[in-house]
Write a protein that holds these residues in place. Structure first.
Motif, PDB file in Angstrom:
ATOM      1  N   MET A  77       0.827  -1.209   0.000  1.00 50.68           N
ATOM      2  CA  MET A  77       0.000   0.000   0.000  1.00 50.68           C
ATOM      3  C   MET A  77       0.858   1.254   0.000  1.00 50.68           C
ATOM      4  SD  MET A  77      -3.400  -0.571   2.304  1.00 50.68           S
ATOM      5  CE  MET A  77      -2.555  -0.604   3.861  1.00 50.68           C
ATOM      6  N   SER A  78       1.976   1.211   0.751  1.00 48.08           N
ATOM      7  CA  SER A  78       2.800   2.416   0.849  1.00 48.08           C
ATOM      8  C   SER A  78       3.524   2.713  -0.456  1.00 48.08           C
ATOM      9  CB  SER A  78       3.808   2.276   1.987  1.00 48.08           C
ATOM     10  OG  SER A  78       4.861   1.427   1.604  1.00 48.08           O
ATOM     11  N   GLN A  79       3.732   1.670  -1.275  1.00 45.88           N
ATOM     12  CA  GLN A  79       4.460   1.865  -2.518  1.00 45.88           C
ATOM     13  C   GLN A  79       3.554   2.213  -3.685  1.00 45.88           C
ATOM     14  OE1 GLN A  79       8.021   1.703  -2.808  1.00 45.88           O
ATOM     15  NE2 GLN A  79       7.552   1.935  -0.641  1.00 45.88           N
ATOM     16  N   ASN A  80       2.276   1.957  -3.525  1.00 48.59           N
ATOM     17  CA  ASN A  80       1.383   2.106  -4.658  1.00 48.59           C
ATOM     18  C   ASN A  80       0.069   2.754  -4.211  1.00 48.59           C
ATOM     19  OD1 ASN A  80      -0.423   1.706  -6.781  1.00 48.59           O
ATOM     20  ND2 ASN A  80       0.657  -0.132  -7.456  1.00 48.59           N
ATOM     21  N   ALA A  81      -0.116   3.994  -4.651  1.00 46.02           N
ATOM     22  CA  ALA A  81      -1.255   4.772  -4.165  1.00 46.02           C
ATOM     23  C   ALA A  81      -2.594   4.157  -4.567  1.00 46.02           C
ATOM     24  CB  ALA A  81      -1.166   6.203  -4.667  1.00 46.02           C
ATOM     25  N   ILE A 129      -1.511  -4.747  13.035  1.00 45.02           N
ATOM     26  CA  ILE A 129      -0.169  -4.797  12.445  1.00 45.02           C
ATOM     27  C   ILE A 129      -0.145  -4.061  11.112  1.00 45.02           C
ATOM     28  CG2 ILE A 129       1.524  -6.347  11.393  1.00 45.02           C
ATOM     29  CD1 ILE A 129       0.972  -8.302  13.644  1.00 45.02           C
ATOM     30  N   THR A 130      -1.120  -4.362  10.244  1.00 45.77           N
ATOM     31  CA  THR A 130      -1.140  -3.731   8.920  1.00 45.77           C
ATOM     32  C   THR A 130      -1.279  -2.219   9.034  1.00 45.77           C
ATOM     33  OG1 THR A 130      -2.359  -5.674   8.224  1.00 45.77           O
ATOM     34  CG2 THR A 130      -2.200  -3.874   6.654  1.00 45.77           C
ATOM     35  N   VAL A 131      -2.270  -1.783   9.801  1.00 50.34           N
ATOM     36  CA  VAL A 131      -2.557  -0.353   9.854  1.00 50.34           C
ATOM     37  C   VAL A 131      -1.382   0.418  10.474  1.00 50.34           C
ATOM     38  CG1 VAL A 131      -4.012   1.375  10.946  1.00 50.34           C
ATOM     39  CG2 VAL A 131      -5.038  -0.576   9.815  1.00 50.34           C
ATOM     40  N   ASN A 132      -0.818  -0.127  11.540  1.00 48.02           N
ATOM     41  CA  ASN A 132       0.302   0.582  12.160  1.00 48.02           C
ATOM     42  C   ASN A 132       1.533   0.594  11.259  1.00 48.02           C
ATOM     43  OD1 ASN A 132      -0.200   1.626  15.009  1.00 48.02           O
ATOM     44  ND2 ASN A 132      -1.193  -0.359  15.026  1.00 48.02           N
ATOM     45  N   ALA A 133       1.818  -0.536  10.616  1.00 44.62           N
ATOM     46  CA  ALA A 133       2.976  -0.578   9.717  1.00 44.62           C
ATOM     47  C   ALA A 133       2.773   0.398   8.569  1.00 44.62           C
ATOM     48  CB  ALA A 133       3.188  -1.991   9.188  1.00 44.62           C
ATOM     49  N   PHE A 134       1.557   0.437   8.053  1.00 41.70           N
ATOM     50  CA  PHE A 134       1.289   1.347   6.938  1.00 41.70           C
ATOM     51  C   PHE A 134       1.416   2.810   7.371  1.00 41.70           C
ATOM     52  CE2 PHE A 134      -1.764   4.048   4.683  1.00 41.70           C
ATOM     53  CZ  PHE A 134      -1.153   4.040   3.444  1.00 41.70           C
ATOM     54  N   ASP A 135       0.798   3.132   8.509  1.00 43.04           N
ATOM     55  CA  ASP A 135       0.908   4.509   9.002  1.00 43.04           C
ATOM     56  C   ASP A 135       2.369   4.883   9.214  1.00 43.04           C
ATOM     57  OD1 ASP A 135      -1.778   4.809   8.937  1.00 43.04           O
ATOM     58  OD2 ASP A 135      -2.105   4.602  11.087  1.00 43.04           O
ATOM     59  N   GLY A 136       3.145   3.934   9.740  1.00 38.72           N
ATOM     60  CA  GLY A 136       4.561   4.197   9.960  1.00 38.72           C
ATOM     61  C   GLY A 136       5.300   4.430   8.661  1.00 38.72           C
ATOM     62  N   LEU A 137       5.039   3.581   7.688  1.00 40.68           N
ATOM     63  CA  LEU A 137       5.740   3.703   6.402  1.00 40.68           C
ATOM     64  C   LEU A 137       5.400   5.008   5.696  1.00 40.68           C
ATOM     65  CD1 LEU A 137       5.443   0.065   5.029  1.00 40.68           C
ATOM     66  CD2 LEU A 137       7.540   1.246   5.657  1.00 40.68           C
ATOM     67  N   SER A 138       4.199   5.528   5.978  1.00 42.96           N
ATOM     68  CA  SER A 138       3.855   6.775   5.287  1.00 42.96           C
ATOM     69  C   SER A 138       4.034   7.991   6.200  1.00 42.96           C
ATOM     70  CB  SER A 138       2.433   6.704   4.722  1.00 42.96           C
ATOM     71  OG  SER A 138       1.616   5.909   5.525  1.00 42.96           O
ATOM     72  N   SER A 139       4.727   7.818   7.320  1.00 44.70           N
ATOM     73  CA  SER A 139       4.880   8.956   8.228  1.00 44.70           C
ATOM     74  C   SER A 139       6.115   9.799   7.911  1.00 44.70           C
ATOM     75  CB  SER A 139       4.958   8.463   9.680  1.00 44.70           C
ATOM     76  OG  SER A 139       6.156   7.753   9.881  1.00 44.70           O
ATOM     77  N   GLY A 140       6.847   9.415   6.859  1.00 40.69           N
ATOM     78  CA  GLY A 140       8.057  10.154   6.502  1.00 40.69           C
ATOM     79  C   GLY A 140       7.757  11.571   6.037  1.00 40.69           C
ATOM     80  N   LYS A 156      14.666   2.741  -3.679  1.00 40.32           N
ATOM     81  CA  LYS A 156      14.977   1.668  -2.735  1.00 40.32           C
ATOM     82  C   LYS A 156      15.758   2.208  -1.531  1.00 40.32           C
ATOM     83  CE  LYS A 156      17.725  -2.441  -2.647  1.00 40.32           C
ATOM     84  NZ  LYS A 156      18.814  -3.048  -3.406  1.00 40.32           N
ATOM     85  N   ASP A 157      16.726   3.106  -1.799  1.00 40.96           N
ATOM     86  CA  ASP A 157      17.477   3.731  -0.701  1.00 40.96           C
ATOM     87  C   ASP A 157      16.534   4.445   0.254  1.00 40.96           C
ATOM     88  OD1 ASP A 157      20.123   3.085  -1.421  1.00 40.96           O
ATOM     89  OD2 ASP A 157      20.178   4.686  -2.909  1.00 40.96           O
ATOM     90  N   VAL A 158      15.622   5.241  -0.327  1.00 41.46           N
ATOM     91  CA  VAL A 158      14.695   6.011   0.509  1.00 41.46           C
ATOM     92  C   VAL A 158      13.861   5.051   1.349  1.00 41.46           C
ATOM     93  CG1 VAL A 158      12.763   7.629   0.509  1.00 41.46           C
ATOM     94  CG2 VAL A 158      14.594   7.894  -1.158  1.00 41.46           C
ATOM     95  N   PHE A 159      13.411   3.966   0.726  1.00 43.05           N
ATOM     96  CA  PHE A 159      12.572   3.020   1.456  1.00 43.05           C
ATOM     97  C   PHE A 159      13.327   2.351   2.602  1.00 43.05           C
ATOM     98  CE2 PHE A 159      10.829  -1.284   2.039  1.00 43.05           C
ATOM     99  CZ  PHE A 159       9.542  -0.933   2.433  1.00 43.05           C
ATOM    100  N   LEU A 160      14.502   1.813   2.282  1.00 42.76           N
ATOM    101  CA  LEU A 160      15.240   1.029   3.283  1.00 42.76           C
ATOM    102  C   LEU A 160      15.887   1.901   4.363  1.00 42.76           C
ATOM    103  CD1 LEU A 160      16.973  -1.683   1.087  1.00 42.76           C
ATOM    104  CD2 LEU A 160      14.993  -1.942   2.587  1.00 42.76           C
ATOM    105  N   LYS A 161      16.392   3.061   3.966  1.00 46.10           N
ATOM    106  CA  LYS A 161      17.146   3.874   4.917  1.00 46.10           C
ATOM    107  C   LYS A 161      16.297   4.938   5.597  1.00 46.10           C
ATOM    108  CE  LYS A 161      21.202   3.431   1.963  1.00 46.10           C
ATOM    109  NZ  LYS A 161      21.566   2.082   2.371  1.00 46.10           N
ATOM    110  N   TYR A 162      15.100   5.179   5.056  1.00 43.37           N
ATOM    111  CA  TYR A 162      14.256   6.194   5.694  1.00 43.37           C
ATOM    112  C   TYR A 162      12.883   5.655   6.098  1.00 43.37           C
ATOM    113  CZ  TYR A 162      11.913  10.575   6.689  1.00 43.37           C
ATOM    114  OH  TYR A 162      11.205  11.568   7.307  1.00 43.37           O
ATOM    115  N   SER A 163      12.119   5.146   5.120  1.00 40.28           N
ATOM    116  CA  SER A 163      10.746   4.730   5.426  1.00 40.28           C
ATOM    117  C   SER A 163      10.702   3.611   6.460  1.00 40.28           C
ATOM    118  CB  SER A 163      10.038   4.270   4.152  1.00 40.28           C
ATOM    119  OG  SER A 163      10.066   5.291   3.197  1.00 40.28           O
ATOM    120  N   VAL A 164      11.560   2.609   6.308  1.00 44.24           N
ATOM    121  CA  VAL A 164      11.520   1.470   7.230  1.00 44.24           C
ATOM    122  C   VAL A 164      11.905   1.883   8.656  1.00 44.24           C
ATOM    123  CG1 VAL A 164      12.554  -0.756   7.791  1.00 44.24           C
ATOM    124  CG2 VAL A 164      11.787  -0.296   5.465  1.00 44.24           C
ATOM    125  N   PRO A 165      13.059   2.540   8.854  1.00 44.39           N
ATOM    126  CA  PRO A 165      13.389   2.916  10.234  1.00 44.39           C
ATOM    127  C   PRO A 165      12.347   3.827  10.881  1.00 44.39           C
ATOM    128  CG  PRO A 165      15.235   3.424   8.765  1.00 44.39           C
ATOM    129  CD  PRO A 165      14.154   2.871   7.918  1.00 44.39           C
TER     130      PRO A 165
END
Lengths: 246, 249
Positions: A77-81, A129-140, A156-165
């Motif tokens: 969901m976070s990768q595809n609007a 789990i889904t909703v919190n992970a999604f909210d987190g991934l889009s909180s950047g 990929k850099d942005v995702f792994l080094k920013y969105s995930v943490p």
């Protein structure tokens, strides 16, 4: 100690329970905490060696499924609007379905096997789990993502080094809710149809008017829930140790 | 170093922010871009970094006309935007990490710089443990470590208190002279622009069709006292009155 106050409240509660149970003196309806503990000790072999492993297995399998499935959907969901627009409302709506009422259907489909319990556990833990992970991934923050781009970062850099943490704290909040729910899910599943497990045992004892033995597995389930929660909180603290510094 | 040739930009054709704007920056210059809010300062930065593409016109960076610019320009944003879960060392490592430099080599390069930037002993600290001025220095270090000779600084000191701001300005001049980089510096603080720059680009009107270039009549080795010279005071007065006429309340 940090938890002194909570501990005191629990002690007061247990004491009041003990006193009222003794006054009422109908152990098959309201056993006292001491009676429950005694029964727990008498039943320790069957509870801990036969039924606890079964319940734990449904919990662990259910949680594993939820984490994998929930995180995957959140990432998607976070990768595809358009995926997000399509799935998010359904996710919310799915929570309006009374899961407990659905549980008998799972028993119907999956029988008295462990899978009907896993299904119930997945159904109720997957959402937080889904909703919190999604909210987190889009909180950047957009500014930070753009800063990454000016450094020549790929998506990929942005995702792994920013969105995930940045999603991790949210993910752990979801997981803490999920582990407690998973215990409930597994117990409900067993209640409705099983051949073993703490939920099943508790229900069987009800038919035998053995009040203390109804409560004993509930004590164990509570303890399992607390233990799981503490484990997640510990992992969270270890992984996010930067949050305690300032 | 950097050249804008008749660059136009706007988020739609009818309301352009920049219209056929041209200017050029020579290697080693310190240039401040000054203008009131909404005058297009940040737009110029977004075009230089490559985050936005011009509707028309050419942007030439180091002889590369209209090439890909993402990753070619060091950018220091208004807020430090340090990653709170990374230590200072790891934050400084980020641009190198993205460029594929391995950790050991990078750390060897970063550690002496930390010392030079007055950040000694902060290697393993988290951003939340540092003061505002220190965080800005880490952000500047991160821009420097991108390895690009052109640095864009977007109001980097606007969030600092007045005293810290003054010492950071002097510190920045020091660093710039030492590293011989080219700096484009956005600010709305006239004193700051006068003290730091070789030239000031004054943005006025909307859309911006031309910039007013002002050369600062000071030698490079300057002190804050130089700002009190009569010609500097006159210049400041002129800048302020131009800016004031641009403000619409």
């Amino acid at each position: 100690m940090r938890n002194t106050a909570s501990l005191l409240i629990v002690l007061v509660f247990l004491t009041l329970w003990e006193i009222s149970a003794r006054l009422i003196d109908k152990a098959f309806i309201l056993p006292s905490p001491v009676q429950i503990l005694v029964r727990l000790w008498e039943l320790k072999d069957v509870l801990f060696l036969v039924h606890l492993p079964v319940t734990l297995l449904s919990i662990v399998i259910g949680l594993t499924f939820s984490i994998i499935l929930g995180t995957a959907i959140a990432v998607w969901m976070s990768q595809n609007a358009s995926v997000q627009r399509a799935i998010y409302p359904i996710l919310i709506a799915s929570q309006m379905v009374p899961v407990i009422a659905l549980a008998p259907i799972f028993v119907l489909w999956l029988g008295y096997t462990i899978w009907s319990k896993v299904a119930v556990a997945v159904l109720i833990t997957f959402f937080p789990i889904t909703v919190n992970a999604f909210d987190g991934l889009s909180s950047g923050k957009r500014e930070t993502e753009e800063l990454f781009l000016t450094m020549g970062a790929t998506k990929k850099d942005v995702f792994l080094k920013y969105s995930v943490p940045i999603a991790l704290p949210h993910f752990f909040s979801g997981l803490k809710v999920a582990v407690t729910l998973s215990v409930i899910g597994a117990a409900i599943g067993e209640w409705l149809g099983a051949q073993a497990g703490l939920g099943y045992f508790s229900r069987r004892m009800m038919t035998q008017f053995d009040g203390a033995a109804v409560f004993a597995p509930i004590f164990v389930l509570t303890f399992v829930g607390i233990l799981l929660f503490v484990c997640v909180a510990y992992i969270e603290k270890r992984m996010l140790n930067w949050r305690t510094k300032s | 170093m950097l050249e804008f040739n008749k660059v136009s930009f706007g988020y739609d054709e009818n309301s352009k922010i920049l219209d056929e704007l041209s200017f050029s920056v020579r290697a080693g210059e310190f240039i401040s871009i000054i203008g009131v809010s909404g005058s297009g300062k940040s737009t110029i930065f977004r075009l230089v970094t490559g985050l936005d593409k011009p509707l028309a016109g050419d942007i030439t960076l180091e002889g590369n006309k209209n090439g890909a610019r993402l990753g070619q320009v060091g950018y220091m944003p208004q807020q430090d935007l340090l990653l709170p879960w990374r230590t200072i060392l790891e934050n400084a490592f980020l641009p190198l990490e993205i460029n594929g430099v391995d950790k050991q080599t990078a750390y060897k390069q970063i550690k002496p710089l930390l010392k030079e930037f007055g950040l000694e002993g902060t290697d393993d600290k988290y951003p939340s443990e540092l003061s505002g001025g220190m965080k800005q220095r880490v952000a500047f270090l991160r821009a420097v470590l991108s390895g690009n000779p052109l640095l864009l600084l977007d109001e980097p000191f606007s969030a600092l208190d007045a005293i810290t701001k003054l010492s950071m300005q002097e510190w920045l001049l020091d660093q710039w002279q030492k590293r011989k980089s080219t700096i484009l510096f956005i600010t709305h603080d006239v004193d700051e622009a006068l003290f730091l720059s070789d030239r000031i680009f004054l943005l006025k009107n909307k859309p911006v069709t031309a910039i007013e270039e002002i050369s600062i009549p000071l030698r490079r080795e300057r002190t804050r006292k130089d700002l009190h010279r009569p010609d500097m005071l006159e210049l400041k007065e002129r800048l302020l009155s131009t800016l004031r006429s641009e403000v619409t309340l």
